[in-house]
Design an enzyme around this catalytic site. Structure first.
Site, short mmCIF file in Angstrom:
data_model
loop_
_atom_site.label_atom_id
_atom_site.label_comp_id
_atom_site.label_asym_id
_atom_site.label_seq_id
_atom_site.Cartn_x
_atom_site.Cartn_y
_atom_site.Cartn_z
N ASP A 34 -36.85 41.78 -32.69
CA ASP A 34 -36.20 43.41 -33.16
C ASP A 34 -35.31 44.11 -32.13
OD1 ASP A 34 -38.62 44.61 -32.41
OD2 ASP A 34 -39.32 45.36 -34.27
N GLY A 35 -36.07 44.55 -30.76
CA GLY A 35 -34.87 45.41 -30.43
C GLY A 35 -36.04 46.54 -29.45
N GLU A 36 -37.17 46.46 -30.63
CA GLU A 36 -38.13 47.53 -29.53
C GLU A 36 -38.56 47.51 -28.93
OE1 GLU A 36 -41.18 47.99 -32.85
OE2 GLU A 36 -40.18 48.97 -34.17
N ARG A 87 -26.37 67.91 -20.23
CA ARG A 87 -24.43 68.51 -20.84
C ARG A 87 -25.05 69.21 -22.17
NH1 ARG A 87 -21.10 64.05 -18.47
NH2 ARG A 87 -22.84 62.34 -19.44
N GLN A 88 -26.15 68.38 -23.24
CA GLN A 88 -25.47 69.16 -24.28
C GLN A 88 -26.58 70.05 -24.24
OE1 GLN A 88 -23.83 68.64 -26.74
NE2 GLN A 88 -24.58 70.41 -28.20
N HIS A 118 -28.17 69.06 -14.93
CA HIS A 118 -27.07 69.55 -14.87
C HIS A 118 -26.90 71.78 -15.28
CE1 HIS A 118 -22.90 69.88 -16.52
NE2 HIS A 118 -22.99 70.35 -17.50
N ASP A 160 -14.69 71.74 -10.85
CA ASP A 160 -15.00 72.96 -11.88
C ASP A 160 -15.46 74.03 -11.15
OD1 ASP A 160 -17.47 72.20 -12.93
OD2 ASP A 160 -16.80 70.70 -14.21
N LYS A 183 -11.53 73.94 -14.39
CA LYS A 183 -10.86 72.33 -16.00
C LYS A 183 -11.26 72.49 -16.68
CE LYS A 183 -14.50 69.59 -16.71
NZ LYS A 183 -15.30 67.97 -15.56
N ARG A 185 -12.40 70.83 -20.26
CA ARG A 185 -12.30 68.84 -21.62
C ARG A 185 -11.75 69.26 -22.68
NH1 ARG A 185 -15.18 64.67 -20.58
NH2 ARG A 185 -16.03 66.00 -19.08
C1 R5P Z 1 -19.47 68.24 -16.44
O1 R5P Z 1 -19.68 69.39 -16.91
C2 R5P Z 1 -20.47 67.40 -15.51
O2 R5P Z 1 -21.10 68.70 -14.06
C3 R5P Z 1 -19.25 67.19 -14.81
O3 R5P Z 1 -17.98 67.22 -14.21
C4 R5P Z 1 -18.71 65.59 -15.62
O4 R5P Z 1 -19.69 65.39 -16.42
C5 R5P Z 1 -17.27 64.66 -15.24
O5 R5P Z 1 -17.51 63.69 -16.13
P1 R5P Z 1 -16.48 62.92 -16.58
O6 R5P Z 1 -16.72 61.88 -14.71
O7 R5P Z 1 -16.32 61.58 -16.99
O8 R5P Z 1 -15.14 63.31 -16.25
#
Ligand code: R5P
Length: 281
Positions: A34-36, A87-88, A118, A160, A183, A185
């Site tokens: 079942d994926g577990e 990243r979140q 991150h 960035d 940068k 996003r």
């Molecule tokens: C974001 O702030 C990270 O430092 C990377 O720049 C990001 O995860 C790179 O993502 P991607 O390769 O999708 O552009």
């Protein structure tokens, strides 16, 4: 002390055990129909050092299972070389889950170690003492082979502002210049990079980021470097997530090569963080 390899970090765990000349535990794992997931660590020892990156949800579940399986140990250290969801690290829009916090809170251990997470702010959400290790010197040592004594290349470029500290640190190690881009996003796989004049004409350049995920950031940065007359362009990162066709996108953009650490087990993971982990354990 037993090094306990998680499913996603078997090669790195083996390298750490080798560097420390200590026991590499056997770990059994499989998926039920079942994926577990099922996971067993038959011999955890007194001091269990779990090594498991969490690029996927399944890997995170496996990490929780590893910690639970090791509950008979007197000390549990958890190494999460790549901590997914980092990243979140905050609420960008009202009502969002601070995913990194939610996951960090689920980890129980005596000590937690991450590598170039991150955002260091995530560390405060672990219940255990959490330390972020820096792989910049390992990247610098690897890139040193690209540099002849008097040369002022490769120039290190942070795509960035978030990657500036990493770029500065590696450039300092090599005694070369660094610069950064700005940068924005636009979506999960699309970014724009603000035009900027860069002193890279005729020089080799390394675009250095903490994570390469879709490769969009590297590709857009390389376009600007080409416009500024850069010679050879390389991509380097700590965590080679390389989602979907990222590697193809990067090579199609004319990048000479991708260099990354082994926080994730990929073919480009040519720089090892094993000694970095061994030193703190
Ligand atoms: C974001 O702030 C990270 O430092 C990377 O720049 C990001 O995860 C790179 O993502 P991607 O390769 O999708 O552009």
């Amino acid at each position: 002390m037993h090094i306990i390899p998680g499913p996603s970090s078997q090669v790195l765990a083996g390298s750490v055990a080798r560097a420390m000349q200590c026991r590499l535990a056997g770990t059994e794992f499989f998926h039920f129909p079942d994926g577990e997931q099922y996971l067993r660590v038959p011999d955890v020892g007194d001091h269990a050092v779990i090594i498991q990156s969490t690029p996927t949800d399944s890997d995170f579940i496996a990490l929780l299972q590893l910690i639970d399986a090791c509950d008979a140990a007197d000390q549990i250290d958890v190494i999460i070389p790549y901590f997914g969801y980092a990243r979140q690290d905050r609420r960008f829009k009202q009502g969002e889950s601070v995913s990194a916090r939610a996951l960090a809170r689920a980890i129980t251990a005596d000590r937690v170690f991450t590598i170039n997470i991150h955002n260091q702010s995530v560390l405060q959400h672990f219940d255990a003492a959490a330390t972020d290790l820096d792989a910049a010197p390992a990247i610098g040592a690897h890139l040193a082979s690209m540099k002849t004594d008097q040369s002022d290349s490769p120039v290190i470029i942070a795509p960035d502002k978030g990657a500036i500290d990493l770029a500065r640190s590696v450039a300092g190690y090599l005694d070369v210049d660094f610069d950064y881009m700005e940068k924005t996003r636009l979506s999960g796989d699309d970014v724009t990079i603000k035009t900027k004049k860069l002193n890279v004409a005729g020089k080799d350049v390394v675009i250095l980021d903490d994570i390469i995920s879709t490769g969009g950031t590297i590709v857009k940065t390389s376009h600007l470097l080409n416009e500024n007359g850069a010679d050879r362009i390389f991509a380097a990162c700590i965590h080679p997530v390389l989602a979907r066709n990222a590697a193809t996108r990067i090579f199609s953009a004319g990048i000479e090569g991708i260099m990354a650490t082994d926080t994730l087990d990929r073919s480009v993971s040519v720089i090892s963080v094993a000694q970095l982990i061994a030193d703190v354990i």
